[in-house]
Design a protein around this motif. Structure first.
Motif, short mmCIF file in Angstrom:
data_model
loop_
_atom_site.label_atom_id
_atom_site.label_comp_id
_atom_site.label_asym_id
_atom_site.label_seq_id
_atom_site.Cartn_x
_atom_site.Cartn_y
_atom_site.Cartn_z
N UNK A 1 -18.38 33.81 29.64
CA UNK A 1 -19.80 33.44 29.67
C UNK A 1 -20.44 33.88 30.98
N UNK A 2 -19.67 33.92 32.04
CA UNK A 2 -20.20 34.33 33.34
C UNK A 2 -20.31 35.84 33.47
N UNK A 3 -19.74 36.56 32.54
CA UNK A 3 -19.73 38.02 32.59
C UNK A 3 -21.10 38.59 32.26
N UNK A 4 -21.52 39.63 32.96
CA UNK A 4 -22.80 40.26 32.66
C UNK A 4 -22.85 40.86 31.26
N UNK A 5 -21.71 41.32 30.75
CA UNK A 5 -21.70 41.91 29.42
C UNK A 5 -21.85 40.86 28.33
N UNK A 6 -21.48 39.62 28.64
CA UNK A 6 -21.53 38.57 27.64
C UNK A 6 -22.95 38.34 27.14
N UNK A 7 -23.93 38.56 28.00
CA UNK A 7 -25.32 38.33 27.62
C UNK A 7 -25.77 39.31 26.53
N UNK A 8 -25.17 40.49 26.49
CA UNK A 8 -25.56 41.50 25.51
C UNK A 8 -24.83 41.33 24.18
N UNK A 9 -23.90 40.42 24.12
CA UNK A 9 -23.10 40.22 22.91
C UNK A 9 -23.54 38.95 22.20
N UNK A 10 -23.35 38.95 20.90
CA UNK A 10 -23.57 37.71 20.17
C UNK A 10 -22.33 36.83 20.32
N UNK A 11 -22.48 35.58 19.98
CA UNK A 11 -21.33 34.67 20.04
C UNK A 11 -20.24 35.17 19.11
N UNK A 12 -20.61 35.64 17.93
CA UNK A 12 -19.62 36.15 16.97
C UNK A 12 -18.84 37.31 17.56
N UNK A 13 -19.54 38.24 18.21
CA UNK A 13 -18.86 39.39 18.82
C UNK A 13 -17.91 38.95 19.93
N UNK A 14 -18.40 38.08 20.78
CA UNK A 14 -17.57 37.60 21.88
C UNK A 14 -16.33 36.89 21.37
N UNK B 1 4.87 33.27 12.32
CA UNK B 1 4.31 32.84 11.04
C UNK B 1 2.82 32.54 11.05
N UNK B 2 2.24 32.26 12.20
CA UNK B 2 0.84 31.86 12.28
C UNK B 2 -0.03 33.01 12.80
N UNK B 3 -1.27 33.00 12.36
CA UNK B 3 -2.25 33.95 12.88
C UNK B 3 -3.00 33.24 14.01
N UNK B 4 -2.49 33.40 15.23
CA UNK B 4 -3.09 32.71 16.37
C UNK B 4 -4.51 33.19 16.64
N UNK B 5 -4.79 34.45 16.34
CA UNK B 5 -6.14 34.96 16.59
C UNK B 5 -7.16 34.32 15.65
N UNK B 6 -6.77 34.03 14.42
CA UNK B 6 -7.68 33.36 13.49
C UNK B 6 -7.98 31.94 13.96
N UNK B 7 -6.95 31.26 14.46
CA UNK B 7 -7.15 29.92 14.99
C UNK B 7 -8.07 29.95 16.20
N UNK B 8 -7.87 30.93 17.08
CA UNK B 8 -8.70 31.08 18.27
C UNK B 8 -10.15 31.36 17.86
N UNK B 9 -10.33 32.25 16.90
CA UNK B 9 -11.68 32.60 16.45
C UNK B 9 -12.39 31.37 15.91
N UNK B 10 -11.71 30.60 15.10
CA UNK B 10 -12.30 29.39 14.52
C UNK B 10 -12.72 28.41 15.62
N UNK B 11 -11.83 28.18 16.59
CA UNK B 11 -12.16 27.26 17.68
C UNK B 11 -13.31 27.79 18.54
N UNK B 12 -13.30 29.07 18.79
CA UNK B 12 -14.36 29.67 19.61
C UNK B 12 -15.71 29.53 18.94
N UNK B 13 -15.78 29.78 17.65
CA UNK B 13 -17.05 29.71 16.94
C UNK B 13 -17.58 28.28 16.85
N UNK B 14 -16.69 27.30 16.92
CA UNK B 14 -17.12 25.91 16.87
C UNK B 14 -17.70 25.43 18.20
N UNK B 15 -17.42 26.14 19.28
CA UNK B 15 -17.89 25.71 20.60
C UNK B 15 -19.32 26.12 20.82
#
Length: 98
Positions: free
Chosen positions: A11-24, A84-98
């Motif tokens: 969030x502190x990154x200058x590039x973050x401002x140009x991205x949507x939450x979904x992209x980030x 066995x788990x898709x850790x990236x899917x779990x991360x994506x879900x948690x990130x989008x909820x924040x």
């Protein structure tokens, strides 16, 4: 704990401002997937940043700073869960909820 550090870092990154939450969140999930693959490939935790960089990732360069923050979380997971788990899917879900 690491998720919050990562979100604050990006969030502190200058590039973050140009991205949507979904992209980030998707870039973050991509980082998690790359670290998960490194763990599956039996890369030592200290070598993960180099191993991930060698794959020529497609995310913006500022996300490379998150690798040392996320790697401990992935490496703390049981290997069974890493296989066995898709850790990236779990991360994506948690990130989008924040």
């Amino acid at each position: 704990m690491y998720r919050y550090a990562l979100v604050a870092l990006l969030a502190a990154s200058p590039l973050a401002a140009a991205e949507t939450k979904q992209e980030s969140c998707q870039y973050q999930a991509d980082v998690v997937a790359a670290i998960q693959q490194a763990r599956l490939d039996r890369v030592k935790e200290r070598d993960v940043p180099t191993a991930v960089a060698a794959t020529n990732p497609t995310w913006p360069a500022n996300y490379n700073a998150a690798i040392p923050l996320i790697a401990p979380w992935v490496y703390q997971q049981k290997m069974r869960d890493v296989r066995e788990q898709d850790l990236s899917a779990a991360w994506l879900e948690l990130c989008l909820k924040q």
